[in-house]
Design an enzyme around this catalytic site. Sequence first.
Site, PDB file in Angstrom:
ATOM      1  N   GLU A 140       0.844  -1.192   0.000  1.00 27.16           N
ATOM      2  CA  GLU A 140       0.000   0.000   0.000  1.00 27.16           C
ATOM      3  C   GLU A 140       0.882   1.245   0.000  1.00 27.16           C
ATOM      4  O   GLU A 140       2.108   1.155   0.167  1.00 27.16           O
ATOM      5  CB  GLU A 140      -0.947   0.003   1.213  1.00 27.16           C
ATOM      6  CG  GLU A 140      -1.981  -1.111   1.140  1.00 27.16           C
ATOM      7  CD  GLU A 140      -2.982  -1.095   2.287  1.00 27.16           C
ATOM      8  OE1 GLU A 140      -3.916  -1.897   2.229  1.00 27.16           O
ATOM      9  OE2 GLU A 140      -2.828  -0.283   3.221  1.00 27.16           O
ATOM     10  N   HIS A 170      -9.053  10.000   3.499  1.00 32.21           N
ATOM     11  CA  HIS A 170      -8.754   8.910   2.584  1.00 32.21           C
ATOM     12  C   HIS A 170      -8.975   9.426   1.168  1.00 32.21           C
ATOM     13  O   HIS A 170     -10.010  10.031   0.883  1.00 32.21           O
ATOM     14  CB  HIS A 170      -9.649   7.699   2.854  1.00 32.21           C
ATOM     15  CG  HIS A 170      -9.130   6.443   2.212  1.00 32.21           C
ATOM     16  ND1 HIS A 170      -9.181   6.239   0.850  1.00 32.21           N
ATOM     17  CD2 HIS A 170      -8.539   5.353   2.732  1.00 32.21           C
ATOM     18  CE1 HIS A 170      -8.641   5.069   0.574  1.00 32.21           C
ATOM     19  NE2 HIS A 170      -8.244   4.504   1.693  1.00 32.21           N
ATOM     20  N   ARG A 191      -0.968   9.059   1.742  1.00 29.44           N
ATOM     21  CA  ARG A 191      -2.361   9.487   1.583  1.00 29.44           C
ATOM     22  C   ARG A 191      -2.545  11.003   1.575  1.00 29.44           C
ATOM     23  O   ARG A 191      -3.407  11.518   0.865  1.00 29.44           O
ATOM     24  CB  ARG A 191      -3.209   8.878   2.711  1.00 29.44           C
ATOM     25  CG  ARG A 191      -3.431   7.399   2.526  1.00 29.44           C
ATOM     26  CD  ARG A 191      -4.223   6.823   3.674  1.00 29.44           C
ATOM     27  NE  ARG A 191      -4.505   5.417   3.413  1.00 29.44           N
ATOM     28  CZ  ARG A 191      -5.121   4.621   4.272  1.00 29.44           C
ATOM     29  NH1 ARG A 191      -5.523   5.081   5.437  1.00 29.44           N
ATOM     30  NH2 ARG A 191      -5.344   3.361   3.975  1.00 29.44           N
ATOM     31  N   ARG A 206      -0.749   9.095   9.193  1.00 31.58           N
ATOM     32  CA  ARG A 206      -0.742   7.639   9.405  1.00 31.58           C
ATOM     33  C   ARG A 206      -0.422   6.922   8.102  1.00 31.58           C
ATOM     34  O   ARG A 206      -1.030   7.173   7.074  1.00 31.58           O
ATOM     35  CB  ARG A 206      -2.114   7.174   9.899  1.00 31.58           C
ATOM     36  CG  ARG A 206      -2.238   5.668  10.014  1.00 31.58           C
ATOM     37  CD  ARG A 206      -3.642   5.285  10.418  1.00 31.58           C
ATOM     38  NE  ARG A 206      -4.587   5.451   9.330  1.00 31.58           N
ATOM     39  CZ  ARG A 206      -5.051   4.446   8.576  1.00 31.58           C
ATOM     40  NH1 ARG A 206      -4.627   3.218   8.765  1.00 31.58           N
ATOM     41  NH2 ARG A 206      -5.937   4.679   7.637  1.00 31.58           N
TER      42      ARG A 206
END
Length: 548
Positions: free
Chosen positions: A120, A243, A289, A385
């Site tokens: 990811e 997100h 992100r 994060r």
Amino acid sequence: MDMSNLHTTHHFDVIIVGSGGAGLSLALSLPDHFNIAVLAKSTLTDASTFYAQGGIAAVLDETDSLEQHIDDTMIAGAHLCEINAVRQTVEGGKPSVDFLLKHGVQFTLDEQEQLHLTREGGHSQRRIIHAADATGRAISTTLVQRAQEKQNIHIFENYIAIDLICSKKLGHAGENRALGLYALDETTQKVHTFLAPSTALACGGAMKAYLYTSNPDIATGDGIAMAYRAGCRVANMEFNQFHPTCLYHPQARSFLITEAMRGEGAYLRLPDGERFMLRFDERAELAPRDIVARAIDYEIKRLGIRHVWLDITHKDETFIKEHFPTLYARLLELGIDITKDMIPVVPAAHYTCGGVVVDKNSQTDIVGLYAIGETSYTGLHGANRMASNSLLECFVYGMSAAKHIQENFKADQPVPEVPEWDDSQVTNPDEDVVILQNWDELRQTMWNYVGIVRTTKRLERALHRIEMLKREITEYYQDYQVSKNLIELRNLVLVSEMIVRCAMQRKESRGLHYTLDYPEQLPELRKTVLIPPSFEVEQPLVNVGLEA
């Protein structure tokens, strides 16, 4: 074991608020002779863990290393992560996976019958253990089943924690110690008293503060607000992760498109088909992100469009169906065939990187009070994060809290006299529309003024509105009987104030906090800490920048 509606005062060894990965990993890591209460605000599986599609980051492959995972985390967190917390979490990767396997979680295997690892954004290696594209569901349903099998774990569904009970609030001298909490049984509308030497807040984050969010309805910042009111420091609330890819569809406003899809080669495209991420970052769709969300936000505003497109149609149809069966089936119900059609996506509020300050044992500033998972600030996430570190944090710190509780447990700990909940001076609310109006106004304010891109003027406007709403909500709370909506709104307005005040304190752009007025990073690394006012006098929040 269901213990609902037996008495209004309950005595336990440990009270856990929340039934996600953090709360249940704590409950299942404690010895069987401990008498444990688990409070779930809704059903047991209605927690953020259940909705997690990605997986758990852990170093299991011989080509990977703990140091690489640590470095990736520090880079993604804009170097604001606290190294001891990062190391503790990363080193807890394999024990966490072993814990889940021991309890029967079925992860996806590769052709050699080994755990399949995917990749990811922000990760330099394949290190994401997953259960197809519904890892959270597999973990949540399995841990719930294990908890239900335990005779020492007593489950209270549809119980909403209102406030913590602490020795200082009761006027006792000495250290401030957690004694338990008050909680509303939504079924009977009766307030119960829960008492225990140890209380753990595992209530998830606060992203329902925003108009558009990937979070379930339970994510209203309850643990953070309760801990702050009780006397705990809260840190880094300005870092709210959006997100990048939430489905843009009127029938599925909170449906997340997993980051693993970009990890497996999906492209982000504009309406004309251009892959735009390469203009923003050399890592393109695999950038962290915050970068991806900001790029999408920029393009949406620049072009005046409502969404961008996520495209995996260039991959083989069998590959897509095998890797993303849940997404394929759900989107097909909505008329989108991801093997042939691009997916309309927008950023949505997703994760609270800040929270209640805890140590390596998950203990807060109050003796006997623990915070785990998204409710806590461990120092792991820094300014952003990294994908799939959050589930890992739940298990690592859930297990460390269990060890600390067990080591410090005193069976003969005296329980002081605690008053029952007094609602004799309040009345039934006359107009619930007041709650609905304030709720909508708060979330709209946060979305418009405290979103992906910020300015000082926007933050000042947000604070002004939030302070007015807070006064209205406080008056309403004092005059009327509590309800789920009122409890959540009271917590959300406080947490929203924390987010704004932290954002105003940070005079730089770092990670998830991006402000047009201070676009550069400062040379020093500082976390933003909110110190609670005294319990007797209502004061504004105090902001103190401390060295990270």
